[in-house]
Design a protein around this motif. Structure first.
Motif, PDB file in Angstrom:
ATOM      1  N   ILE A   6     -59.052 -13.099  11.056  1.00 16.30           N
ATOM      2  CA  ILE A   6     -58.687 -12.934   9.644  1.00 16.30           C
ATOM      3  C   ILE A   6     -57.564 -14.202   9.580  1.00 16.30           C
ATOM      4  CG2 ILE A   6     -57.213 -11.822   8.232  1.00 16.30           C
ATOM      5  CD1 ILE A   6     -59.208  -9.687   8.430  1.00 16.30           C
ATOM      6  N   PRO A   7     -57.462 -15.077   8.432  1.00 14.65           N
ATOM      7  CA  PRO A   7     -56.508 -15.941   8.283  1.00 14.65           C
ATOM      8  C   PRO A   7     -55.004 -15.554   7.995  1.00 14.65           C
ATOM      9  CG  PRO A   7     -57.930 -15.956   6.359  1.00 14.65           C
ATOM     10  CD  PRO A   7     -58.540 -14.837   7.594  1.00 14.65           C
ATOM     11  N   ARG A   8     -54.150 -16.218   8.318  1.00 10.83           N
ATOM     12  CA  ARG A   8     -52.766 -16.009   8.227  1.00 10.83           C
ATOM     13  C   ARG A   8     -52.655 -15.613   6.511  1.00 10.83           C
ATOM     14  NH1 ARG A   8     -48.416 -18.876   6.445  1.00 10.83           N
ATOM     15  NH2 ARG A   8     -46.489 -18.065   7.003  1.00 10.83           N
ATOM     16  N   ILE A   9     -51.863 -14.416   6.224  1.00 10.14           N
ATOM     17  CA  ILE A   9     -51.953 -14.304   4.867  1.00 10.14           C
ATOM     18  C   ILE A   9     -50.329 -14.083   4.718  1.00 10.14           C
ATOM     19  CG2 ILE A   9     -52.175 -12.386   3.130  1.00 10.14           C
ATOM     20  CD1 ILE A   9     -54.565 -11.663   4.813  1.00 10.14           C
ATOM     21  N   VAL A  10     -49.963 -14.635   3.469  1.00  8.29           N
ATOM     22  CA  VAL A  10     -48.477 -14.460   3.162  1.00  8.29           C
ATOM     23  C   VAL A  10     -48.571 -13.653   1.678  1.00  8.29           C
ATOM     24  CG1 VAL A  10     -47.731 -16.627   4.162  1.00  8.29           C
ATOM     25  CG2 VAL A  10     -48.615 -16.897   1.805  1.00  8.29           C
ATOM     26  N   GLN A  11     -47.516 -13.174   1.259  1.00 10.60           N
ATOM     27  CA  GLN A  11     -47.399 -12.230   0.156  1.00 10.60           C
ATOM     28  C   GLN A  11     -46.269 -12.610  -0.729  1.00 10.60           C
ATOM     29  OE1 GLN A  11     -46.883  -8.125   0.903  1.00 10.60           O
ATOM     30  NE2 GLN A  11     -45.555  -8.574   2.652  1.00 10.60           N
ATOM     31  N   SER A  12     -46.411 -12.105  -1.835  1.00 11.39           N
ATOM     32  CA  SER A  12     -45.292 -11.948  -3.067  1.00 11.39           C
ATOM     33  C   SER A  12     -45.680 -10.915  -4.008  1.00 11.39           C
ATOM     34  CB  SER A  12     -44.977 -13.239  -3.711  1.00 11.39           C
ATOM     35  OG  SER A  12     -45.957 -13.574  -4.591  1.00 11.39           O
ATOM     36  N   GLN A  28     -55.946 -21.472   2.233  1.00  7.57           N
ATOM     37  CA  GLN A  28     -56.968 -22.029   1.254  1.00  7.57           C
ATOM     38  C   GLN A  28     -56.986 -21.589  -0.111  1.00  7.57           C
ATOM     39  OE1 GLN A  28     -57.553 -20.530   4.330  1.00  7.57           O
ATOM     40  NE2 GLN A  28     -57.372 -22.680   5.413  1.00  7.57           N
ATOM     41  N   GLY A  29     -56.237 -20.475  -0.403  1.00  7.39           N
ATOM     42  CA  GLY A  29     -56.122 -20.054  -1.861  1.00  7.39           C
ATOM     43  C   GLY A  29     -55.619 -18.335  -2.020  1.00  7.39           C
ATOM     44  N   LEU A  30     -55.722 -17.981  -2.847  1.00 13.01           N
ATOM     45  CA  LEU A  30     -55.451 -16.700  -3.316  1.00 13.01           C
ATOM     46  C   LEU A  30     -56.524 -15.609  -2.697  1.00 13.01           C
ATOM     47  CD1 LEU A  30     -53.299 -15.101  -5.071  1.00 13.01           C
ATOM     48  CD2 LEU A  30     -54.986 -14.974  -6.982  1.00 13.01           C
ATOM     49  N   ALA A  31     -55.850 -14.861  -1.748  1.00  7.72           N
ATOM     50  CA  ALA A  31     -56.625 -13.646  -0.979  1.00  7.72           C
ATOM     51  C   ALA A  31     -56.732 -12.475  -1.820  1.00  7.72           C
ATOM     52  CB  ALA A  31     -55.949 -13.624   0.325  1.00  7.72           C
ATOM     53  N   GLY A  32     -55.919 -12.069  -2.667  1.00  8.61           N
ATOM     54  CA  GLY A  32     -56.071 -10.970  -3.266  1.00  8.61           C
ATOM     55  C   GLY A  32     -54.608 -10.653  -4.177  1.00  8.61           C
ATOM     56  N   VAL A  33     -55.149  -9.796  -5.347  1.00  7.76           N
ATOM     57  CA  VAL A  33     -54.258  -9.241  -6.206  1.00  7.76           C
ATOM     58  C   VAL A  33     -54.301  -7.890  -6.398  1.00  7.76           C
ATOM     59  CG1 VAL A  33     -53.580  -9.133  -8.692  1.00  7.76           C
ATOM     60  CG2 VAL A  33     -54.335 -11.576  -7.580  1.00  7.76           C
ATOM     61  N   TRP A  34     -53.266  -7.147  -6.263  1.00  8.72           N
ATOM     62  CA  TRP A  34     -53.600  -5.544  -6.354  1.00  8.72           C
ATOM     63  C   TRP A  34     -52.282  -4.899  -7.046  1.00  8.72           C
ATOM     64  CZ3 TRP A  34     -53.929  -8.360  -1.714  1.00  8.72           C
ATOM     65  CH2 TRP A  34     -55.091  -8.377  -1.062  1.00  8.72           C
ATOM     66  N   PRO A  78     -57.530 -21.209  -6.804  1.00  7.33           N
ATOM     67  CA  PRO A  78     -58.299 -21.333  -5.538  1.00  7.33           C
ATOM     68  C   PRO A  78     -58.552 -19.741  -5.187  1.00  7.33           C
ATOM     69  CG  PRO A  78     -56.268 -22.074  -4.930  1.00  7.33           C
ATOM     70  CD  PRO A  78     -56.207 -21.739  -6.583  1.00  7.33           C
ATOM     71  N   LEU A  79     -59.792 -19.436  -5.198  1.00  9.75           N
ATOM     72  CA  LEU A  79     -59.903 -17.934  -4.651  1.00  9.75           C
ATOM     73  C   LEU A  79     -60.401 -17.852  -3.197  1.00  9.75           C
ATOM     74  CD1 LEU A  79     -61.426 -16.130  -7.851  1.00  9.75           C
ATOM     75  CD2 LEU A  79     -58.934 -16.185  -7.205  1.00  9.75           C
ATOM     76  N   GLN A  80     -59.781 -17.223  -2.233  1.00  6.76           N
ATOM     77  CA  GLN A  80     -60.421 -17.351  -1.026  1.00  6.76           C
ATOM     78  C   GLN A  80     -60.029 -15.811  -0.280  1.00  6.76           C
ATOM     79  OE1 GLN A  80     -61.459 -19.796   0.790  1.00  6.76           O
ATOM     80  NE2 GLN A  80     -62.129 -18.182   1.975  1.00  6.76           N
ATOM     81  N   PRO A  81     -61.038 -14.900  -0.780  1.00  5.26           N
ATOM     82  CA  PRO A  81     -60.810 -13.607  -0.202  1.00  5.26           C
ATOM     83  C   PRO A  81     -60.910 -13.618   1.387  1.00  5.26           C
ATOM     84  CG  PRO A  81     -63.224 -13.860  -1.140  1.00  5.26           C
ATOM     85  CD  PRO A  81     -62.238 -15.067  -1.562  1.00  5.26           C
TER      86      PRO A  81
END
Length: 168
Positions: A6-12, A28-34, A78-81
């Motif tokens: 799983i790639p490194r994920i950052v959040q805000s 690479q891009g946006l991993a998610g929005v919840w 850029p979407l990158q799930p």
């Protein structure tokens, strides 16, 4: 066969008229929005680093604000799930083809991806959509037009559909 890392994920976090929103990105891009505190399938983000200055997260927050202000109908991100099967990703791509202010059915999506008998599997894949609002799973309704399933809650789905109908 080794598992794909799983790639490194950052959040805000950002706010919306429907509540607080968690944003996640990889290089690479946006991993998610919840939606926070209401999303059924929100990942465990405790290991993610907070990065309020990440350019993709800042762009996502700004575009969501424009969307809720009625100034944006499509997203340019850029979407990158960071997860999802090939089938799920095909369903999520099909969701992007539903026009703003319009709805589609689970059966329509199943036909769109070339698997018309996979209606239930399509529903399950939509429920796992990691890009709430941006990949518009809220635009999918039951065959009879009824509001069914939305990981962020049916009240939010109804609000989003009304918002789009008003600004279309």
């Amino acid at each position: 066969m080794p598992a794909t890392p799983i790639p490194r994920i950052v959040q805000s976090h950002t706010t919306s008229p429907l509540g607080d929103v968690l944003l996640a990105a990889t290089e690479q891009g946006l991993a998610g929005v919840w939606f926070v505190h209401r999303q059924e399938h929100m990942p465990d983000s405790r290991q993610w680093t907070t990065d309020e200055a990440h350019p993709t997260l800042r762009a996502a927050a700004a575009q969501l604000l424009e969307y809720f202000d009625g100034q944006r109908q499509t997203f340019d991100l850029p979407l990158q799930p960071a997860w999802g099967t090939l089938f799920q990703r095909a369903v999520w791509q099909a969701l992007l083809r539903i026009p703003y202010g319009r709805t589609s059915t689970y059966g329509d999506i199943a036909r769109d991806i070339g698997n018309p008998k996979a209606v239930r599997a399509v529903g399950a894949a939509i429920g796992q959509n990691p890009h709430s609002i941006i990949v518009p799973c809220h635009r999918v309704v039951g065959a009879n037009g009824s509001l069914t399933g939305f990981a962020g809650g049916l009240d939010r789905k109804q609000h989003l559909l009304h918002h789009e109908a008003t600004h279309a």
